[in-house]
Design a protein around this motif. Structure first.
Motif, PDB file in Angstrom:
ATOM      1  N   LYS A  35       0.461   1.462 -11.805  1.00 21.47           N
ATOM      2  CA  LYS A  35      -0.450   2.344 -11.161  1.00 21.47           C
ATOM      3  C   LYS A  35      -0.603   2.094  -9.643  1.00 21.47           C
ATOM      4  O   LYS A  35      -0.854   2.917  -8.695  1.00 21.47           O
ATOM      5  CB  LYS A  35      -1.786   2.197 -11.992  1.00 21.47           C
ATOM      6  N   ILE A  36      -0.568   0.681  -9.340  1.00 20.28           N
ATOM      7  CA  ILE A  36      -0.942   0.071  -7.929  1.00 20.28           C
ATOM      8  C   ILE A  36       0.200   0.566  -7.105  1.00 20.28           C
ATOM      9  O   ILE A  36       0.184   1.045  -6.013  1.00 20.28           O
ATOM     10  CB  ILE A  36      -0.957  -1.318  -7.973  1.00 20.28           C
ATOM     11  N   THR A  37       1.394   0.417  -7.501  1.00 19.81           N
ATOM     12  CA  THR A  37       2.701   0.532  -6.764  1.00 19.81           C
ATOM     13  C   THR A  37       3.455   1.973  -6.974  1.00 19.81           C
ATOM     14  O   THR A  37       4.471   2.078  -6.201  1.00 19.81           O
ATOM     15  CB  THR A  37       3.785  -0.567  -7.279  1.00 19.81           C
ATOM     16  N   ALA A  38       2.864   2.750  -7.513  1.00 23.49           N
ATOM     17  CA  ALA A  38       3.565   4.089  -8.023  1.00 23.49           C
ATOM     18  C   ALA A  38       3.851   4.798  -6.465  1.00 23.49           C
ATOM     19  O   ALA A  38       4.801   5.537  -6.310  1.00 23.49           O
ATOM     20  CB  ALA A  38       2.557   4.984  -8.805  1.00 23.49           C
ATOM     21  N   SER A  39       2.773   4.742  -5.456  1.00 27.38           N
ATOM     22  CA  SER A  39       2.779   5.691  -4.655  1.00 27.38           C
ATOM     23  C   SER A  39       3.512   4.632  -3.384  1.00 27.38           C
ATOM     24  O   SER A  39       3.847   5.340  -2.186  1.00 27.38           O
ATOM     25  CB  SER A  39       1.568   5.915  -3.848  1.00 27.38           C
ATOM     26  N   TYR A  40       3.925   3.638  -3.520  1.00 26.05           N
ATOM     27  CA  TYR A  40       4.541   2.804  -2.680  1.00 26.05           C
ATOM     28  C   TYR A  40       6.047   3.190  -2.227  1.00 26.05           C
ATOM     29  O   TYR A  40       6.915   3.506  -3.318  1.00 26.05           O
ATOM     30  CB  TYR A  40       4.393   1.145  -2.832  1.00 26.05           C
ATOM     31  N   GLN A  41       6.264   3.049  -1.162  1.00 19.91           N
ATOM     32  CA  GLN A  41       7.996   3.242  -0.878  1.00 19.91           C
ATOM     33  C   GLN A  41       8.558   1.734  -0.900  1.00 19.91           C
ATOM     34  O   GLN A  41       8.531   0.932  -0.108  1.00 19.91           O
ATOM     35  CB  GLN A  41       8.045   3.837   0.605  1.00 19.91           C
ATOM     36  N   SER A  42       9.318   1.411  -1.775  1.00 22.83           N
ATOM     37  CA  SER A  42       9.929   0.300  -2.188  1.00 22.83           C
ATOM     38  C   SER A  42      10.782  -0.037  -1.097  1.00 22.83           C
ATOM     39  O   SER A  42      10.784  -1.115  -0.901  1.00 22.83           O
ATOM     40  CB  SER A  42      10.316   0.163  -3.625  1.00 22.83           C
ATOM     41  N   SER A  43      11.644   0.882  -0.739  1.00 23.03           N
ATOM     42  CA  SER A  43      12.719   0.560   0.129  1.00 23.03           C
ATOM     43  C   SER A  43      11.977   0.276   1.669  1.00 23.03           C
ATOM     44  O   SER A  43      12.426  -0.729   2.128  1.00 23.03           O
ATOM     45  CB  SER A  43      13.526   1.636   0.398  1.00 23.03           C
ATOM     46  N   LYS A  44      10.861   0.860   1.966  1.00 26.66           N
ATOM     47  CA  LYS A  44      10.421   0.411   3.256  1.00 26.66           C
ATOM     48  C   LYS A  44       9.614  -0.918   3.224  1.00 26.66           C
ATOM     49  O   LYS A  44       9.617  -1.770   3.941  1.00 26.66           O
ATOM     50  CB  LYS A  44       9.189   1.556   3.286  1.00 26.66           C
ATOM     51  N   MET A  45       9.070  -1.330   2.060  1.00 22.77           N
ATOM     52  CA  MET A  45       8.500  -2.630   1.835  1.00 22.77           C
ATOM     53  C   MET A  45       9.527  -3.707   1.885  1.00 22.77           C
ATOM     54  O   MET A  45       9.366  -4.914   2.464  1.00 22.77           O
ATOM     55  CB  MET A  45       7.372  -2.605   0.598  1.00 22.77           C
ATOM     56  N   LEU A  46      10.783  -3.207   1.269  1.00 22.11           N
ATOM     57  CA  LEU A  46      11.969  -4.258   1.236  1.00 22.11           C
ATOM     58  C   LEU A  46      12.370  -4.627   2.646  1.00 22.11           C
ATOM     59  O   LEU A  46      12.570  -5.659   3.296  1.00 22.11           O
ATOM     60  CB  LEU A  46      13.138  -3.700   0.463  1.00 22.11           C
ATOM     61  N   SER A  47      12.373  -3.293   3.454  1.00 23.20           N
ATOM     62  CA  SER A  47      12.826  -3.299   4.801  1.00 23.20           C
ATOM     63  C   SER A  47      11.754  -4.140   5.771  1.00 23.20           C
ATOM     64  O   SER A  47      12.418  -5.286   6.384  1.00 23.20           O
ATOM     65  CB  SER A  47      12.999  -1.936   5.501  1.00 23.20           C
ATOM     66  N   ILE A  48      10.412  -4.052   5.465  1.00 26.20           N
ATOM     67  CA  ILE A  48       9.541  -4.753   6.550  1.00 26.20           C
ATOM     68  C   ILE A  48       9.812  -6.196   6.054  1.00 26.20           C
ATOM     69  O   ILE A  48       9.635  -7.120   6.813  1.00 26.20           O
ATOM     70  CB  ILE A  48       8.143  -4.137   5.835  1.00 26.20           C
ATOM     71  N   THR A  49       9.635  -6.659   4.831  1.00 27.38           N
ATOM     72  CA  THR A  49      10.036  -7.715   4.322  1.00 27.38           C
ATOM     73  C   THR A  49      11.249  -8.640   4.967  1.00 27.38           C
ATOM     74  O   THR A  49      11.186  -9.691   5.371  1.00 27.38           O
ATOM     75  CB  THR A  49       9.940  -8.400   2.849  1.00 27.38           C
ATOM     76  N   SER A  50      12.339  -8.077   4.670  1.00 24.89           N
ATOM     77  CA  SER A  50      13.611  -8.406   5.313  1.00 24.89           C
ATOM     78  C   SER A  50      13.586  -8.750   6.879  1.00 24.89           C
ATOM     79  O   SER A  50      13.977  -9.515   7.304  1.00 24.89           O
ATOM     80  CB  SER A  50      14.721  -7.393   5.068  1.00 24.89           C
ATOM     81  N   LYS A  51      12.835  -7.814   7.670  1.00 19.41           N
ATOM     82  CA  LYS A  51      12.888  -7.759   8.975  1.00 19.41           C
ATOM     83  C   LYS A  51      11.889  -8.881   9.404  1.00 19.41           C
ATOM     84  O   LYS A  51      12.257  -9.863  10.367  1.00 19.41           O
ATOM     85  CB  LYS A  51      12.306  -6.545   9.360  1.00 19.41           C
ATOM     86  N   MET A  52      10.661  -9.204   8.851  1.00 23.78           N
ATOM     87  CA  MET A  52       9.961 -10.258   8.803  1.00 23.78           C
ATOM     88  C   MET A  52      10.653 -11.648   8.585  1.00 23.78           C
ATOM     89  O   MET A  52      10.484 -12.596   9.334  1.00 23.78           O
ATOM     90  CB  MET A  52       8.670 -10.144   8.197  1.00 23.78           C
ATOM     91  N   GLU A  53      11.670 -11.641   7.594  1.00 25.98           N
ATOM     92  CA  GLU A  53      12.340 -12.888   7.329  1.00 25.98           C
ATOM     93  C   GLU A  53      13.205 -13.308   8.469  1.00 25.98           C
ATOM     94  O   GLU A  53      13.341 -14.445   8.760  1.00 25.98           O
ATOM     95  CB  GLU A  53      13.042 -12.502   6.063  1.00 25.98           C
ATOM     96  N   LYS A  54      13.971 -12.093   8.851  1.00 22.21           N
ATOM     97  CA  LYS A  54      14.944 -12.508   9.949  1.00 22.21           C
ATOM     98  C   LYS A  54      14.021 -12.795  11.182  1.00 22.21           C
ATOM     99  O   LYS A  54      14.433 -13.907  11.850  1.00 22.21           O
ATOM    100  CB  LYS A  54      15.835 -11.320  10.444  1.00 22.21           C
ATOM    101  N   GLU A  55      13.049 -12.217  11.702  1.00 23.87           N
ATOM    102  CA  GLU A  55      12.199 -12.895  12.704  1.00 23.87           C
ATOM    103  C   GLU A  55      11.714 -14.166  12.579  1.00 23.87           C
ATOM    104  O   GLU A  55      11.538 -15.048  13.631  1.00 23.87           O
ATOM    105  CB  GLU A  55      11.019 -11.870  13.071  1.00 23.87           C
ATOM    106  N   HIS A  56      11.352 -14.545  11.307  1.00 23.01           N
ATOM    107  CA  HIS A  56      10.713 -15.831  11.113  1.00 23.01           C
ATOM    108  C   HIS A  56      11.753 -16.706  11.309  1.00 23.01           C
ATOM    109  O   HIS A  56      11.647 -17.931  11.921  1.00 23.01           O
ATOM    110  CB  HIS A  56      10.236 -15.844   9.483  1.00 23.01           C
TER     111      HIS A  56
END
Length: 734
Positions: A35-56
């Motif tokens: 219910k919480i994540t039904a409206s989330y764009q999983s690909s967008k969240m994965l992209s955000i996490t991956s970008k921050m990992e590289k920046e980190h």
């Protein structure tokens, strides 16, 4: 510009990069996570996490190279017990140190009203709920206060007393009663701050609702332009919250009010204590928590409150209202990491923050208990700000934001939803407005708020002192009008930070509230926007209190009577009530369980009765899902067909059945579909409307069979419009 140079010291060791092991699910259950994540764009969240990992990874290499070249300390234990660690390097080359914030304490007031035996007696303690805690290190998970409810996120992190203290303030079970945490039956995840954005991003994508961060950039080691600035880290956290709209970050304001670390604040002198927030505390979407010294009266209400003398003050340079809330109370006795049964007394915004975080978690649990779903973060944040205890001058300020959090008042607003309060998650499309007309409740305070999770600001500051450029992306507006008069929301001015709040056009905050004192009559509330909206729309939540959503009053039904019984039916009538549904229960005097029916008129025909049996009847008034009366006194009769009488049913009052309704809804309550029956014209149209005033279905009413299986459980209004006018009734969807 006052530049603080870090104390030189040879780098003697390098902190290892941490590996995130596996994907953690933070939903409260599998179904709730969906219910919480039904409206989330999983690909967008994965992209955000991956970008921050590289920046980190890139930033860590640069940080360690610069630390070696400049003899910067990597970490340091301060004389007051605090801990600092080099986290990253700013765009101007400034080493940014994170530090724990433990100078003073303030506990959450009135969160215990939600417990069994509390003032509200709701039985809400945090059971089954999860919260994330990021800190200087990890908590001592083997402490006797935690049982098996605290789990480690970063397996190679060191145990820290500060992390243990904060986690204890949240979830300690109360082995020692005075150490009990606010959400003392909840679960917690403990992780350290070195990869906080990356780990939170992944956790939020998997259903994390709330995380607590009682640390921040050390104020004594940055140039003055950092204070109040919207920088890259502010943008990153806003981006996480925008793309995971059920996730809310709660942070401690800091304890630097008297340290004089900002020599060129946006307002006043360094001795005034303003303009000391920085880093993720300048994000738009999170909650920043100040500490307050409070006095309570015997009833548990705030008698007096002032900001603690150490608590860091706002504003943000663009004028936004920060801090958002304050925690209140005396010194907190909490778990300590020196042993599994060790404790300590401590004070500071580090404790005020988990007090607020724990209260917010309880409100999420209560909402799910009432309505079967969790609130979006904008709703939760808006509810907390809307119901906070306003202390001192009316409106918000740059010391304690909207005031002292009042968990009891927030829970009451959830209970009163669709009765004397409206809490509705909506979407405003570009070029459109949202409007609703409401009736105020009997000369009370009427408050109207809008809250939204704003997209990350495009502009980040890279060195401009006291830059007033607004970080707001989508600028929504709320107005209240009546008889040609317009009421505006509260706002503050960073250039006059010590002045009282005024009302006007707020162009910087993603939360706006209007208060109308001694409100009376009918008001129109309108939500609009300026300019263009990113993605041509903006989700928002509207919160109204002090209104009469329904004409129903939760009074126990009276004057029950038998009207002209027959050999097969016993008709009952009672005093009518506007906009009510009545729950009628009956059984024989030898049965243990009640037969239950729901009617929206003040009468019912009891059928299928057996001659000679004694029957008992009781009923109650239902106004909303959560607002209902007590049951009436049980009345009884012996069924003798047309000769049925009763000694204890009142028969000297007459109330006619409401004959204005020319149709009926069957079945009521409904599960799969409803049918409309009655004198309905061929051209009549029906509308099914939520208690928040939103039309969810419409169509031709003549002999209509309407599918309601896709509607959420709850109370609905069904209206029929024809040439004769508009008539309406209510029905339950189970």
């Amino acid at each position: 510009m006052n530049y603080k140079t870090p104390t030189p010291n040879r780098v003697k060791y390098i902190l290892p990069f941490l590996l995130f092991c596996g994907v953690l699910s933070f939903g409260q259950s599998k179904l709730q996570k969906q219910k919480i994540t039904a409206s989330y764009q999983s690909s967008k969240m994965l992209s955000i996490t991956s970008k921050m990992e590289k920046e980190h990874q890139t930033a860590q290499k640069q940080m360690l190279r610069l630390a070696t070249a400049n003899n910067w300390k990597i970490s340091e234990r301060l004389t007051d017990g605090g801990y600092v660690e080099l986290q990253e390097v700013g765009p101007d080359g400034t080493p940014l140190y994170y530090t724990t914030l433990t100078d003073k304490v303030s506990t959450v007031s009135r969160a215990n009203t939600l417990y069994y035996g509390g003032a509200l007696d709701l039985g809400v303690h945090g059971e089954g709920m999860n919260i994330g805690v990021w800190d200087a290190g990890i908590a001592l998970t083997s402490h006797q206060e935690f049982g098996n409810r605290v789990n480690i996120l970063d397996t190679n992190s060191k145990i820290e007393s500060h992390a243990t203290m904060v986690t204890g303030a949240l979830v300690s079970s109360g082995v020692k009663r005075k150490a009990q945490g606010v959400a003392h039956k909840a679960n917690a995840i403990t992780g350290d701050w070195r990869r906080d954005k990356i780990e939170v991003s992944e956790a939020a994508a998997n259903g994390l609702l709330i995380s607590n961060h009682s640390y921040g950039i050390q104020t004594s080691r940055v140039p003055d332009w950092y204070f109040g600035s919207y920088i890259k880290v502010s943008q990153d956290w806003d981006n996480i919250m925008y793309n995971a709209p059920y996730y809310l970050m709660v942070t401690a304001a800091g304890n630097s009010q008297k340290k004089r670390d900002n020599d060129t604040p946006v307002y006043g002198k360094n001795t005034d204590g303003f303009d000391l927030l920085l880093g993720f505390n300048t994000s738009k979407n999170g909650i920043v928590v100040a500490a307050a010294d409070t006095q309570m009266n015997n009833s548990g209400s705030i008698k007096d409150a002032t900001v603690a003398t150490y608590s860091s003050l706002g504003p943000i340079d663009d004028g936004r209202i920060k801090p958002d809330l304050a925690g209140s109370g005396n010194s907190m006795y909490t778990a300590n990491s020196s042993g599994n049964s060790a404790y300590m007394a401590c004070t500071g915004t580090s404790i005020a923050a988990p007090g607020i975080s724990g209260s917010l978690l309880l409100l999420q649990q209560y909402h799910e208990k009432l309505y079967g779903s969790f609130m979006k973060a904008a709703t939760l944040k808006g509810l907390a700000l809307h119901t906070a205890d306003d202390v001192n001058a009316p409106g918000p300020d740059y010391k304690m934001g909207w005031g002292i959090m009042n968990t009891k008042k927030a829970a009451e607003a959830l209970t009163d939803k669709d009765f004397s309060a409206l809490i509705s998650e909506e979407t405003l499309k570009e070029g459109e407005t949202y409007s609703i007309t409401v009736n105020a409740s009997k000369n009370q305070l009427m408050s109207a708020s809008i809250s939204w999770t704003d997209a990350a600001g495009e502009y980040v500051n890279r060195g401009v002192l006291n830059d007033t450029k607004a970080a707001l992306t989508n600028d929504l507006d709320i107005r209240i009008t009546k008889d040609g008069k317009t009421y505006f929301p509260w706002k503050l001015n960073a250039a006059q930070a010590s002045s009282d709040a005024i009302t006007g056009d707020n162009t910087v905050d993603p939360f706006e509230r209007i208060d109308v004192t001694n409100a009376s009559g009918t008001y129109t509330i309108t939500v609009s926007h300026k300019g263009k909206l990113l993605d041509q729309k903006q989700d928002f939540t509207i919160i109204l209190t002090g209104i009469a959503v329904t004409g129903c009053s939760a009074d126990t039904p009276e004057y029950i009577q038998i009207v002209e019984p027959t050999n097969s039916i016993v008709p009952l009538e009672w005093e009518p009530m506007e906009d009510a549904i009545f729950e009628v229960q009956y059984k024989t005097d030898t049965e243990n369980s009640w037969n239950t029916s729901y009617v929206n008129e003040n009468s019912i025909n009891l059928q299928g009765l057996e001659i000679g049996n004694t029957y008992e009847v009781r009923l109650r008034t239902i106004c909303t899902e959560n607002i209902g009366s007590e049951y009436s006194e049980t009345v009884s009769f012996i069924f003798n067909g047309a000769e049925t009488v009763s000694d204890n049913i009142i028969e000297n009052e007459t109330f006619s059945i409401d004959d204005e309704l020319a149709f009926s809804v069957y079945p009521n309550p409904a599960v799969e579909q409803i049918r409309l029956e009655g004198n309905i014209s061929d051209i009549a149209q029906y509308n099914i409307i939520t208690m928040a005033g939103v039309t969810v279905k419409k169509g031709n009413a003549k002999n209509a069979e309407i599918n309601v299986s896709d509607l959420s459980s709850g109370l609905y209004i069904l209206s029929i419009q024809s040439l004769e006018g508009v008539k309406s009734t209510k029905f339950y969807k189970n």
